[in-house]
Design an enzyme around this catalytic site. Structure first.
Site, PDB file in Angstrom:
ATOM      1  N   ASP A 134     -10.657   4.662   0.968  1.00  0.00           N
ATOM      2  CA  ASP A 134     -10.636   4.954   2.511  1.00  0.00           C
ATOM      3  C   ASP A 134     -11.025   6.207   2.794  1.00  0.00           C
ATOM      4  O   ASP A 134     -10.157   7.181   2.559  1.00  0.00           O
ATOM      5  CB  ASP A 134      -9.111   4.467   2.839  1.00  0.00           C
ATOM      6  N   ASN A 149       0.747  -1.309  -0.047  1.00  0.00           N
ATOM      7  CA  ASN A 149      -0.039   0.007   0.010  1.00  0.00           C
ATOM      8  C   ASN A 149       0.959   1.300  -0.032  1.00  0.00           C
ATOM      9  O   ASN A 149       0.380   2.329  -0.545  1.00  0.00           O
ATOM     10  CB  ASN A 149      -1.036  -0.084   1.365  1.00  0.00           C
ATOM     11  N   GLU A 203      -6.205  16.778  -5.299  1.00  0.00           N
ATOM     12  CA  GLU A 203      -6.302  15.258  -4.985  1.00  0.00           C
ATOM     13  C   GLU A 203      -7.775  14.688  -5.347  1.00  0.00           C
ATOM     14  O   GLU A 203      -7.910  13.804  -6.207  1.00  0.00           O
ATOM     15  CB  GLU A 203      -6.033  14.999  -3.581  1.00  0.00           C
ATOM     16  N   GLU A 240     -10.422  11.703   6.716  1.00  0.00           N
ATOM     17  CA  GLU A 240      -9.650  12.016   7.757  1.00  0.00           C
ATOM     18  C   GLU A 240      -8.259  12.867   7.660  1.00  0.00           C
ATOM     19  O   GLU A 240      -7.323  13.020   8.709  1.00  0.00           O
ATOM     20  CB  GLU A 240      -9.197  10.777   8.247  1.00  0.00           C
ATOM     21  N   ARG A 280      -3.801   1.393  12.097  1.00  0.00           N
ATOM     22  CA  ARG A 280      -3.000   1.603  11.175  1.00  0.00           C
ATOM     23  C   ARG A 280      -1.843   2.556  11.729  1.00  0.00           C
ATOM     24  O   ARG A 280      -2.151   3.527  12.529  1.00  0.00           O
ATOM     25  CB  ARG A 280      -3.584   2.470   9.945  1.00  0.00           C
TER      26      ARG A 280
END
Length: 342
Positions: free
Chosen positions: A121, A17, A305, A319, A87
């Site tokens: 996500d 990832n 983004e 987040e 994470r």
């Protein structure tokens, strides 16, 4: 880039990832075979190395912990992570989510990690109640995008093995792809709604709601003809927004939901619609998204983004703060400009 990704697969069995040690337990979605398809390198030694890497990546994604056998014997895959801790990059956020979940924390952590592996996500796609992050249950879901990409990978392996003179492996992976197509068309298709979706194993149903993942079977050309035309109609009716393609039809505050639109999903939809003869809708999505990007660029001098395709402005949610620049926005914008002859 291809050499680097192949090297990662050779070392770890997948493309992590991210290239940091704490990302090694989960992968990126399996786009590597598509990247290889863009290469002009015809060196047999390079082809053999890349084919071996694809076979190893396929083994990673089809391992027992990532696979579900359905009542008819078909097998499809879901996202996963080998670890069950918060994470490292979002420790505090994950602990807070687990505390609100009301179930074993390790299960919530794994589902958060699996959601990160998906690239979405986070999204209502992975939420048990469709709205609240604490209900995340990613590992219970057989997703349309992942299984479409795996079908494409199986086809690529079959083609590569056949070209290399390994007829047995070619037949094996062609058969795997054929079985996966049957399974996707049975378990991930809604005839009533004209869409592909995500199968909820625990509840034994297709999750509600249209998402941009419905374009993936068109993008990899698993679906063509009348069914692709039905998907196009669903996309136009429910996902086409003033500024491009909506990610979902639900506004949850998560970044991979309405009102956000993401460059890679614009490209997947445009390319998929182009490949299945739905050029007019592809043109609409491409034109609207380019207008969104150019409007913000004129205002701030930046590409970002993600974008709010409802209000035609920079996106939000999730987040972390909106990121400036971004390779996929830059690349997709340029590709859509080339497509338009600009």
């Amino acid at each position: 880039m291809l050499d680097g990704f192949v090297d990662l697969v050779e070392r770890y069995g997948h493309v992590p990832n991210g290239t940091r040690s704490y990302y090694l337990s989960r992968s990126q979605p399996p786009f590597l075979y598509l990247m290889m398809g863009l290469s002009q390198n015809r060196d047999p030694a390079v082809a053999a190395r890349r084919l071996a890497a694809l076979k190893r990546e396929h083994a990673f994604f089809t391992s027992p912990e990532r696979s579900v056998t359905l009542p008819d014997g078909a097998v499809l895959q879901h996202y996963w992570d080998a670890r069950t801790s918060p994470r490292d990059e979002s420790w505090r956020e994950d602990v807070e989510t687990a505390n609100a979940a009301g179930r074993p924390a390790r299960d919530t952590y794994r589902d958060l990690r699996a959601g990160a592996e998906s690239g979405w996500d986070y999204s209502s796609r992975w939420l048990g109640d469709g709205r609240t992050l604490a209900t995340i249950d990613t590992t219970d879901i057989l997703p349309a995008d992942l299984n479409s990409l795996l079908w494409g990978m199986e086809r690529a392996i079959a083609e590569g093995a056949t070209k290399a003179g390994d007829a047995a492996t070619g037949r094996d992976f062609a058969d795997r792809a054929a079985k996966r197509k049957v399974a996707i068309d049975r378990w991930l298709w809604s005839e009533a709604e004209g869409r592909y979706g995500d199968y909820d194993v625990k509840r034994a149903w297709l999750r509600n709601g249209v998402t941009a993942a419905t374009a993936y079977p068109l993008f990899v050309e698993l679906t063509t003809g009348p069914r692709a035309t039905r998907v196009a109609a669903t996309i136009e009716r429910q996902l086409l927004a003033p500024g491009g393609l909506r990610t979902t039809t639900v506004d949850t505050g998560q970044q991979w939901d309405k009102p956000n639109g993401w460059a890679p999903l614009q490209w997947i939809a445009v390319a998929g619609l182009d490949r299945t003869g739905n050029r007019a809708l592809a043109d609409q999505i491409a034109r609207r998204f380019l207008t969104t990007v150019e409007r913000e660029y004129a205002a701030s001098g930046k590409l970002v983004e993600k974008y709010d395709v409802e209000e035609v402005k920079p996106g939000g949610g999730g987040e972390y703060p909106l990121q400036d620049g971004f390779g996929w926005t830059n690349g997709v914008t340029r590709a859509l400009m080339v497509r338009a002859g600009r």
